[in-house]
Design an enzyme around this catalytic site. Structure first.
Site, PDB file in Angstrom:
ATOM      1  N   TYR A  48      -7.015  -0.767  -4.151  1.00 25.64           N
ATOM      2  CA  TYR A  48      -5.717  -0.090  -4.314  1.00 25.64           C
ATOM      3  C   TYR A  48      -5.643   0.574  -5.688  1.00 25.64           C
ATOM      4  O   TYR A  48      -5.378   1.770  -5.803  1.00 25.64           O
ATOM      5  CB  TYR A  48      -4.615  -1.119  -4.147  1.00 25.64           C
ATOM      6  CG  TYR A  48      -3.207  -0.598  -4.239  1.00 25.64           C
ATOM      7  CD1 TYR A  48      -2.657   0.168  -3.215  1.00 25.64           C
ATOM      8  CD2 TYR A  48      -2.388  -0.909  -5.333  1.00 25.64           C
ATOM      9  CE1 TYR A  48      -1.334   0.622  -3.279  1.00 25.64           C
ATOM     10  CE2 TYR A  48      -1.075  -0.467  -5.399  1.00 25.64           C
ATOM     11  CZ  TYR A  48      -0.549   0.286  -4.368  1.00 25.64           C
ATOM     12  OH  TYR A  48       0.760   0.725  -4.438  1.00 25.64           O
ATOM     13  N   GLY A  55       4.793 -19.049 -12.528  1.00 25.51           N
ATOM     14  CA  GLY A  55       6.019 -18.256 -12.415  1.00 25.51           C
ATOM     15  C   GLY A  55       6.416 -17.571 -13.711  1.00 25.51           C
ATOM     16  O   GLY A  55       7.490 -16.978 -13.801  1.00 25.51           O
TER      17      GLY A  55
END
Ligand code: NAD
Ligand code: UDP
Length: 324
Positions: free
Chosen positions: A147, A209
């Site tokens: 990508y 996170g």
């Protein structure tokens, strides 16, 4: 309203493309929506099918196509990591051969062509926030490379067609965008967290996170794309489009939990390879040249997105890949 144009939107049935088609149809343009429905479905544009100025074409942009158009928005490409890694060779073909086909079409028709590039061209950035002159830090052999490098090669092709053949190009680098009509199984963080929260499932935090993203609401992003297409003659880009307010993934999860009122628990999962640690657009150029700056706070955009997710039936969505 500006004079009506013949406008091609590749990837027009997708999350961003379908909203762009809607805007173009409302503005009275003659819209051709082209899609192979890899990561989308006809239902995204079903409400446009009976409009006299809308046409839907099933086509794959890795193959040439002959049309007569004034503007081309080249959005066709799987966009979420799960989708673009499912068939990485096809992803690269879509970016590169798709760009060549759309640039060739633009050259023949004398059309303006806009490339939907991405913040992924910056890879895992050493420069923060990312400015357009930063050349990026991409692993050319990693799982995201199909990508990232595909989009980088597409930018190269756009610039070379412009320098060599005077093709009228525009390049926007889009940062994480969310909103209604995201594919519920695309595996992106916003759609995953909302789907999981509404189903009362565990919310999957990859890594600890602490990685960051900056989330832009769909409608504002699409407005930026349209302004770029119709912007000043000398403003080719690349230009960053995104909301510069940065959040950790953990903060996003807490916000989704608060807004949905779910009892879902947070669970940690391994961080995928090459996952960028931080991402935040510098939008000085977009402000200056396009007078564009996102205003919708994440809290409000998420509330709208959650409202939409509550209306859909998950069984109506085909998971394009087993990777969600
Ligand atoms: P999406 O997956 O919803 O839309 C992409 C569309 O392209 C889908 O409808 C898909 O079926 C179609 N498509 C894929 N390969 C094709 C091919 N070979 N021929 C024809 N159609 C094909 O994703 P999106 O979020 O709407 O992204 C649209 C564009 O914006 C993509 O080019 C993406 O790389 C870029 N972008 C999006 C984001 C974001 O956060 N949404 C960020 C950066 C860049
Ligand atoms: N992510 C996560 N849980 C999920 C999906 C994604 O913690 O269920 C993380 C992912 O590792 C990345 C960030 O959220 O750090 C954004 O991921 P996404 O796939 O939405 O887009 P990216 O910006 O990585 O292309």
């Amino acid at each position: 309203m500006s004079a009506s144009k013949r406008i091609l939107v590749t990837g027009g049935a997708g999350f961003l493309g379908s909203h762009l088609c809607e805007r173009m149809v409302e503005d009275g343009h003659d819209v051709i929506c082209l899609d192979n429905f890899f990561t989308s479905q006809k239902t995204n544009v079903a409400h446009l099918l009976d409009k006299p100025n809308f046409e839907l074409l099933r086509h794959d942009i890795t193959h040439p196509i002959f049309l007569e158009v004034d503007q081309i928005y080249n959005l066709a490409c799987p966009a979420s990591p799960g989708h673009y890694q499912y068939n990485p060779i096809k992803t690269m073909k879509t970016s590169v051969m798709g760009a060549i086909n759309m640039l060739g079409l633009a050259k023949r028709c004398n059309a303006r062509v806009l490339q939907a590039s991405t913040s992924e061209v910056y890879g895992d950035p050493e420069v923060h926030p990312q400015t357009e002159d930063y050349r990026g830090s991409v692993n050319p052999i990693g799982p995201r490379a199909c990508y990232d490098e595909g989009k980088r090669a597409a930018e190269t092709l756009f610039m070379d067609y412009h320098r060599r053949n005077k093709v009228d190009i525009r390049i926007v680098r889009i940062f994480n965008t969310y909103g209604p009509r995201m594919h519920p199984y695309d595996g992106r963080v916003v759609s995953n967290f909302i789907r999981q929260a509404l189903l009362g499932e565990d919310i999957t935090i990859f890594g600890d996170g602490s990685q960051t993203r900056s989330f832009c609401y769909r409608d504002e992003l699409v407005e930026g794309i349209i302004r770029m297409m119709n912007g000043p003659e000398d403003c080719l880009g690349p230009i960053n489009l995104g909301n510069p307010v940065e959040f950790t993934i953990r903060e996003l999860a807490d916000l989704v939990i608060e807004l949905t009122g779910t009892k879902s628990k947070l669970v940690k999962r391994p961080l995928p390879a090459d996952d960028p640690t931080r991402r935040q657009p510098d939008i000085t150029l977009a402000k200056k040249h396009l007078n564009w700056e996102p205003k919708v706070p994440l809290r409000d955009g998420l509330a709208e997105t959650i409202k939409w997710f509550r209306t859909i039936r998950l069984e109506d969505y085909r998971a394009p890949t087993p990777n969600y």
